[in-house]
Scaffold this motif. Structure first.
Motif, short mmCIF file in Angstrom:
data_model
loop_
_atom_site.label_atom_id
_atom_site.label_comp_id
_atom_site.label_asym_id
_atom_site.label_seq_id
_atom_site.Cartn_x
_atom_site.Cartn_y
_atom_site.Cartn_z
N PRO A 14 0.74 -1.23 -0.01
CA PRO A 14 -0.15 -0.15 0.02
C PRO A 14 1.00 1.20 -0.02
N GLN A 39 -9.99 -1.93 -16.09
CA GLN A 39 -9.89 -2.50 -14.76
C GLN A 39 -11.19 -3.66 -14.49
N PHE A 41 -12.81 -6.37 -11.69
CA PHE A 41 -12.66 -7.20 -10.58
C PHE A 41 -13.41 -8.39 -10.80
N THR A 44 -17.05 -9.43 -12.19
CA THR A 44 -17.74 -8.08 -12.66
C THR A 44 -17.22 -7.80 -14.14
N GLN A 81 -3.69 1.35 -3.27
CA GLN A 81 -4.69 1.04 -2.33
C GLN A 81 -5.21 -0.37 -2.56
N ALA A 82 -5.62 -0.85 -1.25
CA ALA A 82 -6.22 -2.17 -1.17
C ALA A 82 -7.25 -2.66 -2.37
N GLU A 83 -8.31 -1.56 -2.51
CA GLU A 83 -9.16 -1.32 -3.23
C GLU A 83 -8.82 -1.66 -5.04
N ASP A 84 -7.27 -1.41 -5.33
CA ASP A 84 -6.76 -1.31 -6.57
C ASP A 84 -6.58 -2.70 -6.87
N GLU A 85 -6.69 -3.68 -5.99
CA GLU A 85 -6.49 -5.23 -6.57
C GLU A 85 -7.54 -5.53 -7.37
N ALA A 86 -7.05 -5.93 -8.60
CA ALA A 86 -7.84 -6.30 -9.70
C ALA A 86 -6.94 -6.63 -10.85
N THR A 109 -1.67 -7.30 -7.30
CA THR A 109 -1.87 -7.60 -5.75
C THR A 109 -1.34 -6.56 -5.01
#
Lengths: 111, 119
Positions: A14, A39, A41, A44, A81-86, A109
């Motif tokens: 991070p 991007q 996820f 989705t 950021q953690a939410e960018d993991e994709a 990751t």
């Protein structure tokens, strides 16, 4: 086998900066065609992240940026950021295949 | 708000056929090229077919050429993909996208519909 080559995975802690490369050839990126990034996820649909090499659609955070040089392009994520993991996919046009082409995707990751 | 909603996926036997539909809303459908893009399980994205705004031009990836037909009904704001002689390798999530299939970006995507071809 994709005509646009991406690393299968990249990772970072991070806050770090990570880059995803997209390597093409003289019939696609090297011919001057634009590169776009998506991007996705798990489970989705893909979402347009960067268009025309370095433009962000409305709502995309400015920590995402794109660049292009020669036969390659890159997606950079700064302040990871953690939410960018994709999964991230590059896309361009290939004038030999005469169609839009995608890279195989890169899993980002966050450690 | 742009919305693309696919339907028509399911389990089909190899050699069979399927017709996928995509209902579009939130934009002037008749003013845009549209495409189908698919994603096999655990794999990347593959453009399948695209159609011009008025339906006068259609293009296909080689792997579906001759056994697929993309069409649209601008009066109904709908996009379709008919695939016949289905093979195991056609198993994928099929996305409807606002995308020209060429030198442009796919700016909107549907949620996808899963097609599973059994052998």
């Amino acid at each position: 086998q994709s005509v646009l080559t991406q690393p299968p995975s990249v990772s970072g802690a991070p806050g770090q900066r990570v880059t995803v490369s997209c390597t093409g050839s003289s019939s696609n990126i090297g011919a001057g065609y634009d590169v776009h990034w998506y991007q996705q996820f798990p489970g989705t649909a893909p979402k347009l992240l960067i268009y025309k090499n370095n433009n962000r659609p409305s709502g995309v955070p400015d920590r995402f940026s794109g660049s292009k040089s020669g036969t390659s392009a890159s997606l950079a994520i700064t302040g990871l950021q953690a939410e960018d993991e994709a999964d991230y996919y590059c896309q361009s046009y290939d004038n030999s295949l005469k169609q839009g082409v995608f890279g195989a995707g890169t899993k980002v990751t966050v450690l | 708000e742009v919305q693309l909603v696919e339907s028509g996926g399911g389990l089909v036997q190899g050699g069979g056929s399927l017709r996928l539909s995509c209902a579009a809303s939130g934009f002037t459908f008749s003013s845009y090229w549209m495409s189908w893009v698919r994603q096999a399980p655990g794999k990347g994205l593959e453009w399948v077919a695209c159609i011009k705004e008025d339906g006068s031009e259609k293009y296909y990836v080689d792997s579906v050429k001759g056994r697929s037909t993309i069409s649209r009904d601008n009066a109904k704001n709908s996009l379709y993909l008919q695939i016949s002689s289905l093979r195991a390798e056609d198993t994928a999530v099929y996305y409807c996208a606002r995308y020209c299939g060429g030198d442009c970006s796919a700016d909107y995507w549907g949620q996808g519909t899963l097609v599973t071809v059994s052998s």
